[in-house]
Design an enzyme around this catalytic site. Structure first.
Site, PDB file in Angstrom:
ATOM      1  N   ASP A 141      -0.367 -13.424  17.752  1.00 52.30           N
ATOM      2  CA  ASP A 141      -0.719 -13.089  19.139  1.00 52.30           C
ATOM      3  C   ASP A 141      -0.817 -11.580  19.344  1.00 52.30           C
ATOM      4  O   ASP A 141      -1.316 -11.138  20.378  1.00 52.30           O
ATOM      5  CB  ASP A 141       0.292 -13.674  20.129  1.00 52.30           C
ATOM      6  CG  ASP A 141       1.665 -13.060  19.951  1.00 52.30           C
ATOM      7  OD1 ASP A 141       2.211 -13.136  18.820  1.00 52.30           O
ATOM      8  OD2 ASP A 141       2.194 -12.485  20.918  1.00 52.30           O
ATOM      9  N   ASP A 194       6.809 -16.056  17.219  1.00 55.13           N
ATOM     10  CA  ASP A 194       6.926 -15.869  18.671  1.00 55.13           C
ATOM     11  C   ASP A 194       5.565 -15.835  19.358  1.00 55.13           C
ATOM     12  O   ASP A 194       4.672 -15.079  18.964  1.00 55.13           O
ATOM     13  CB  ASP A 194       7.697 -14.576  18.979  1.00 55.13           C
ATOM     14  CG  ASP A 194       9.117 -14.624  18.416  1.00 55.13           C
ATOM     15  OD1 ASP A 194       9.692 -15.724  18.374  1.00 55.13           O
ATOM     16  OD2 ASP A 194       9.648 -13.566  18.018  1.00 55.13           O
ATOM     17  N   ASP A 250       2.306 -16.620  12.629  1.00 55.67           N
ATOM     18  CA  ASP A 250       3.360 -15.913  13.357  1.00 55.67           C
ATOM     19  C   ASP A 250       4.243 -16.933  14.105  1.00 55.67           C
ATOM     20  O   ASP A 250       3.833 -18.086  14.322  1.00 55.67           O
ATOM     21  CB  ASP A 250       2.667 -14.952  14.343  1.00 55.67           C
ATOM     22  CG  ASP A 250       3.637 -14.203  15.204  1.00 55.67           C
ATOM     23  OD1 ASP A 250       4.711 -13.802  14.720  1.00 55.67           O
ATOM     24  OD2 ASP A 250       3.306 -13.991  16.398  1.00 55.67           O
TER      25      ASP A 250
HETATM   26 MG   LIG Z   1       4.155 -13.100  18.022  1.00 58.70          MG
END
Ligand SMILES: [Mg+2]
Length: 161
Positions: A119, A15, A13
């Protein structure tokens, strides 16, 4: 050339995982103090700094004989700039070759693979991903060092002598 079919596919991922979104958002907010959604203004996504050890660990995974690495990121669909800015960021920090590995999708579960380093555990299909979710920022995987340790223990590389 790696034997692609035997490799484990690892998605990463952007961000909060490769990119330090929080610090970048704060800086953008200071730049546009009157806006409710400063992230709608161009420049945020390409201005993000890499997370600590993100670039080094990406390179390590990418060069690892057991893995094929892809970047799997969801767009901010209300912000058309983010699509091109994510592409610019990848070239700037990971190199032009990595652009070939960039997948932008709001439906991460549709991508086949073995690992997803993210996340978020849900929201963009993470909870329906067929492989193992490496929950970045969790107690088990608080940072890139812990992710690297996990993979290096599971997939030791034996040097050819
Ligand atoms: Mg993310």
């Amino acid at each position: 050339m790696k034997p692609l079919n035997e490799n484990k596919i690892v998605y990463i991922d952007m961000d909060h995982v490769l990119c330090d979104y929080n610090a970048g958002y704060k800086a953008h907010q200071e730049k546009y103090p009157d806006l409710k959604y400063p992230q709608s203004q161009p420049g945020l996504y390409q201005s993000l700094s890499p997370m600590p050890s993100a670039i080094e660990t990406y390179a390590w995974l990418d060069n690892h004989p057991h893995f094929s690495v892809y970047i799997l990121t969801s767009p901010s669909i209300k912000n058309p700039h983010c699509y091109s800015e994510k592409r610019i960021w990848v070239e700037q920090y990971l190199g032009f070759e990595a652009v070939n590995q960039l997948i932008i999708t709001p439906h991460k579960n549709l991508n086949k693979g073995h690992y997803l380093i993210d996340d978020n555990v849900k929201g963009k299909g993470q909870d329906q991903f067929e492989g193992e979710l490496i929950h970045f920022g969790s107690e088990r995987f608080p940072d890139w060092e812990s992710v690297r340790k996990y993979f290096s223990e599971r997939y030791p590389v034996v040097d050819d002598l």
